[in-house]
Design an enzyme around this catalytic site. Structure first.
Site, PDB file in Angstrom:
ATOM      1  CD  GLU A   1     -25.788 -23.231 -11.062  1.00  0.00           C
ATOM      2  OE1 GLU A   1     -25.299 -24.330 -10.739  1.00  0.00           O
ATOM      3  OE2 GLU A   1     -25.162 -22.428 -11.770  1.00  0.00           O
TER       4      GLU A   1
ATOM      5  CG  ASP B   1     -24.175 -29.432 -12.343  1.00  0.00           C
ATOM      6  OD1 ASP B   1     -23.477 -29.781 -13.322  1.00  0.00           O
ATOM      7  OD2 ASP B   1     -24.620 -28.291 -12.190  1.00  0.00           O
TER       8      ASP B   1
ATOM      9  CG  ASP C   1     -15.202 -16.436 -14.978  1.00  0.00           C
ATOM     10  OD1 ASP C   1     -15.217 -17.613 -15.377  1.00  0.00           O
ATOM     11  OD2 ASP C   1     -15.586 -16.087 -13.834  1.00  0.00           O
TER      12      ASP C   1
ATOM     13  CG  ASP D   1     -24.609 -21.864 -15.561  1.00  0.00           C
ATOM     14  OD1 ASP D   1     -24.912 -22.894 -14.961  1.00  0.00           O
ATOM     15  OD2 ASP D   1     -23.451 -21.588 -15.921  1.00  0.00           O
TER      16      ASP D   1
ATOM     17  CG  ASP E   1     -19.039 -27.556 -18.233  1.00  0.00           C
ATOM     18  OD1 ASP E   1     -19.481 -28.566 -17.648  1.00  0.00           O
ATOM     19  OD2 ASP E   1     -19.140 -26.406 -17.774  1.00  0.00           O
TER      20      ASP E   1
ATOM     21  NE  ARG F   1     -29.508 -24.083 -13.576  1.00  0.00           N
ATOM     22  CZ  ARG F   1     -28.201 -24.281 -13.800  1.00  0.00           C
ATOM     23  NH1 ARG F   1     -27.650 -23.876 -14.931  1.00  0.00           N
ATOM     24  NH2 ARG F   1     -27.464 -24.873 -12.886  1.00  0.00           N
TER      25      ARG F   1
ATOM     26  CG  ASN G   1     -19.208 -16.638 -14.532  1.00  0.00           C
ATOM     27  OD1 ASN G   1     -18.951 -15.582 -13.958  1.00  0.00           O
ATOM     28  ND2 ASN G   1     -18.347 -17.649 -14.548  1.00  0.00           N
ATOM     29  CG  HIS G   2     -18.376 -19.712 -17.845  1.00  0.00           C
ATOM     30  ND1 HIS G   2     -18.871 -19.773 -16.568  1.00  0.00           N
ATOM     31  CD2 HIS G   2     -18.938 -20.757 -18.493  1.00  0.00           C
ATOM     32  CE1 HIS G   2     -19.671 -20.814 -16.449  1.00  0.00           C
ATOM     33  NE2 HIS G   2     -19.738 -21.426 -17.602  1.00  0.00           N
TER      34      HIS G   2
END
Ligand code: GLC
Length: 595
Positions: free
Chosen positions: A262, A330, A190, A220, A80, A218, A122-123
């Site tokens: 974000e 993105d 997550d 995310d 990713d 940032r 987050n993950h």
């Protein structure tokens, strides 16, 4: 709009004095998103690296960039674009070492540029040691680091974000024989923020990178940290509490560093990510709703979508700032527009289904606007004049193209085009070895779309961008000033004032700038209603020319060519009272605005 021609050859060896102390730097800065992998390859392995980026810092300084934003460069399986982190405190071997990163920070700072990084907290990747331990030892210290469940019953109201690839936010893990929760790809579990050990671990990740000298990061995918059954699992109160705690830690241990949210959410939800003056959260947040409306307004040839979005944008706490952008790594996300606006935009901007990704469009700025120089200039001028600090995307300053035959968002992550040589000057590696091929399409081939060619002629898009950034920098109202909509008589003509009154906390020169844009492909004449500024003179901020002033009734009629725009400085006196010779900049007291 054409700028007066400047010196023919760029000077890439400018020596900035280093970082000046300025607690509000991020409110005036121009940011530039640069993918380490995509920018410059110094070690000839086919992927960009820190040394390559360092070798191009002079170019970014010349362009007028204040701060670089580096998407994740941590150790990662790269499923990713690096947002799938395997080790938060190690860098991808192909990019260099931590020492190389520190050298990048030092060398950017020496040139007066700051560095922010991207922390996808987050993950993690499913290859992260925390996840491996969690799936193998449910009762061990990492057993609760992720969100496990025997069923998929929980959190059914949470939407799937990556609709192209994911059917559910739950994936079954054959090792632990339970489902794990993920808001993005099935290989990106997550983290369980309800576990205090996870929160501590993430604080330590932030500390680690702050200690390497970064100027901020940032945050995310920040709306998804906490989940709660019966909600959509976005923007929940414990997520905001976590951000308040994080900000308090950063302010206490690393004062002056910034956090950027974000949060791809509606304006009234995004604004919560600033927190309050008493309980601040992020210094900045991306303004997701305005971005697609700039594109919408351009094809609709009406100012209304922009005027309405700005009217619906809540005010933000003192010291906070929006981050604005036209493109990033993105897809151009269309989540913030209505279904009918989305349909129209897909028709205008993504006629080929290969141009679409998830709920958005995976194309670069120049191809989106069909390489129309006038429209590229207009939308950039809008971005730079509207409230917020602009975030530019690498390569868009030269109008780089994309490659929709590549998968997913790689379409617009191809190597930077430096010159017409092998691999566009990005790398000396065998062309077959490049992490992604360089763009060789008919219109955007690196033979002619490249930095070297565009520095060689002063009417290039690159020189145009450099000039407008310089002009913006000379006028602090663009960064710090208030936004006031101006009524116009023509539906295609957008006008607003940026007002920096006397006594602003930053001690900058007071100023009012009138910004006017013709969103029509045809010339338009419009009368502007400026009741508070009757009789004032106007001066063009680009060439310095005196313009006919605002009449005594507070009206101004302007004629604009196709996709034309003006940035006019409002003078304190009438135009008749002033000669057209060089004048000291007028002092504007702003009293008609109640200051
Ligand atoms: C953020 C990133 C995006 C990434 C996603 C999941 O939205 O901008 O590139 O795919 O997080 O990690």
């Amino acid at each position: 709009m054409a700028f007066p021609h400047t010196n023919s050859a760029p000077q890439f060896n400018l020596n900035a004095p280093g970082l000046a102390h300025d607690p509000h730097w991020y409110r005036k800065a121009v940011f530039y998103e640069v993918l380490v992998q995509s920018f410059a390859d110094a070690n000839e392995d086919g992927a960009g690296d820190f040394s390559g980026l360092i070798s191009r810092l002079d170019y970014l300084q010349w362009l007028g960039i204040d701060c670089l934003w580096l998407p994740p460069f941590f150790d990662s399986p790269q499923l990713d674009g690096g947002y799938d982190v395997r080790d938060f405190t190690a860098v991808m071997e192909t990019y260099g070492t931590i020492l190389d990163f520190k050298s990048l920070v030092t060398q950017a700072h020496e040139r007066g540029m700051r560095i922010i990084i991207d922390l996808p907290i987050n993950h993690t990747s499913d290859q992260h040691p925390w996840f491996k331990a969690s799936r193998e030892h449910p009762d061990g210290p990492f057993g609760d680091y992720y969100m496990w469940s025997d069923t998929t019953d929980l959190y059914q109201d949470a939407r799937v974000i990556f609709v192209d690839t994911e059917e559910s936010n739950w994936t079954f893990d054959p090792i632990r024989r339970q489902f794990f929760w993920h808001r993005f790809f099935g290989h990106q579990p997550d983290l369980n923020f309800a576990n205090p050990a996870v929160r501590d671990a993430i604080f330590n990740v932030v500390r680690f990178w702050m200690e390497q000298g970064i100027d901020g990061f940032r945050a995310d995918a920040i709306p998804y940290l906490f989940a709660e059954d019966g909600t959509n699992c976005e923007n929940l109160p414990p997520t905001h509490q976590f951000l308040q705690d994080l900000r308090a830690m950063v302010d206490a241990e690393f004062p002056g560093r910034v956090i950027i949210a974000e949060a791809n959410q509606m304006p009234h939800e995004v604004v919560d990510y600033f927190g309050t003056e008493e309980n601040p959260e992020c210094h900045m947040a991306f303004h997701f709703p305005i971005m697609p409306r700039l594109y919408y307004a351009l094809r609709d040839q009406k100012a209304a979508p922009i005027v309405e979005t700005m009217a619906n944008t809540p005010s933000i706490p003192r010291g906070a700032q929006w981050g604005t952008f036209l493109r990033n790594h993105d897809e151009l996300t269309l989540e913030m527009v209505t279904p009918s606006e989305r349909e129209a935009m897909l028709g205008w901007y993504a006629p080929d289904s290969r141009m679409r990704a998830n709920i958005g469009i995976r194309r670069r700025l120049a191809p989106l606007l069909d390489n129309s120089r006038a429209e590229i200039e207009l939308i950039n001028a809008l971005l730079l004049a509207l409230p917020g600090s602009p975030f530019l995307y690498y390569g868009d300053e030269i109008g780089m193209g994309d490659n929709i035959w590549l998968d997913d968002r790689d379409a617009s992550r191809t190597p930077m085009q430096w010159n017409p040589d092998r691999n566009a000057g990005f790398s000396n590696a065998d062309p077959g070895k490049l992490f992604l091929p360089v763009v060789q399409s008919l219109v955007y081939h690196y033979n002619h779309v490249n930095v070297e060619a565009q520095t060689a002629h002063t009417s290039s898009l690159l020189h145009w961008n450099k000039q407008i950034l310089k002009v913006r920098k000379a006028h602090p109202a663009f960064g710090l000033g208030r936004y006031d909509n101006v009524e116009t008589s023509h539906e295609s003509v957008l006008a607003f004032l940026r007002v920096l009154p006397v006594g602003n906390a930053e001690g900058e020169a007071p100023e009012i700038i009138l910004c006017v844009f013709n969103l029509s492909q045809h010339p338009s004449a419009a009368t502007l209603n400026l009741p508070g500024l009757a009789g004032r003179g106007l001066r063009d901020v680009f060439g310095g020319d005196i313009f006919p002033g605002i009449d005594d009734g507070g009206h101004l009629t302007l004629t604009l060519g196709s996709y034309d725009f003006f940035w006019l400085r409002v003078r304190s006196q009438s135009s008749n009272a002033l000669s057209t010779q060089t004048q000291a900049l007028p002092v504007i007291d702003g009293s008609e605005f109640g200051y």
